[in-house]
Design an enzyme around this catalytic site. Sequence first.
Site, mmCIF file in Angstrom:
data_model
loop_
_atom_site.group_PDB
_atom_site.id
_atom_site.type_symbol
_atom_site.label_atom_id
_atom_site.label_comp_id
_atom_site.label_asym_id
_atom_site.label_seq_id
_atom_site.Cartn_x
_atom_site.Cartn_y
_atom_site.Cartn_z
ATOM 1 N N SER A 104 0.803 -1.231 0.000
ATOM 2 C CA SER A 104 0.000 0.000 0.000
ATOM 3 C C SER A 104 0.830 1.271 0.000
ATOM 4 O O SER A 104 0.385 2.301 -0.521
ATOM 5 C CB SER A 104 -0.928 0.017 1.226
ATOM 6 O OG SER A 104 -0.165 -0.077 2.424
ATOM 7 N N GLU A 112 -14.374 10.526 11.072
ATOM 8 C CA GLU A 112 -13.869 10.365 12.431
ATOM 9 C C GLU A 112 -12.394 10.719 12.557
ATOM 10 O O GLU A 112 -11.784 10.529 13.606
ATOM 11 C CB GLU A 112 -14.108 8.930 12.907
ATOM 12 C CG GLU A 112 -15.584 8.560 12.965
ATOM 13 C CD GLU A 112 -15.792 7.133 13.418
ATOM 14 O OE1 GLU A 112 -14.784 6.439 13.706
ATOM 15 O OE2 GLU A 112 -16.967 6.701 13.484
ATOM 16 N N HIS A 115 0.590 5.154 6.260
ATOM 17 C CA HIS A 115 0.140 5.569 4.931
ATOM 18 C C HIS A 115 0.248 7.083 4.755
ATOM 19 O O HIS A 115 0.147 7.839 5.724
ATOM 20 C CB HIS A 115 -1.285 5.083 4.695
ATOM 21 C CG HIS A 115 -1.401 3.590 4.771
ATOM 22 N ND1 HIS A 115 -1.851 2.944 5.897
ATOM 23 C CD2 HIS A 115 -1.074 2.634 3.865
ATOM 24 C CE1 HIS A 115 -1.817 1.632 5.687
ATOM 25 N NE2 HIS A 115 -1.349 1.425 4.460
#
Length: 266
Positions: free
Chosen positions: A39, A238, A245
């Site tokens: 990722s 939230e 990341h």
Amino acid sequence: MKLSRNTFLSLLVFALLSAGLMSFALREKVTKIYLVGDSTMADYSKYEGEDYMNKRYPVMGWGQVFQELFDEKSIASLGHLIQTDSVFVDDRARGGRSTRTFFEEGRWSAVYRELQPGDLVLMQFGHNDAAKEKTERYVATEGYKEYIRLFVTQTREKGGIPIVLTPVNRNYPWKDGKLENVHGEYYTAAVEVAAELDVQLIDLTQRSMDAFTAKGQDYVTAHYFMNFEPGVYPNYPEGSKDNTHFLPEGAKAVAELVLEGMMELE
């Protein structure tokens, strides 16, 4: 045999046209840079079946902004790796993948089938390989090295250029204002297998630690990683506290580190 003036001129024109077409063909050939990894390297905007802007933004992998760094000047500076005037970044990295799952899902075989001589393969794994608590992706260091060996060897079989990257560092641990290496034995394993196979290595772990330390913990935490309060981004009502990341600025900073690393390879 004596050629007539017209025949000579015709042959000359043909030769010049042929040379021009060959030169044009060489200029038009594109070098692909395949990105294989997880990722932190992925292009979230290309995830099939997902609405990036309305679901995931602002998270970005550094591969998502890598293409925009390749202008005429940067490509010229990579003459030791790239023999064409054009580059296409083909980002195959995917979130949550380790070396093993990237292979088992057929993602590596898809790259292998398309590889052409002169293409580059940048491989950066380690974040998910080390996740012992997630058995579906975990790979012990010896297995991690075996998969990197496989990717390197098969890239070379196709005439491609493999480049091993140590994993980009997370935004921890910090000690006395300095970011320290979080990847431990997986960092060491990547370095060792690159030396064993005499393959190009970009030490992205060290480069990112140095760059992040220079920026400072507060700046990197707020501007490079996915840390923000509730209500800042619609896709994260939230808020987010994520030190793995990247935000767009962090993704671009890491992409620039990778490009610098490529320029410095022998």
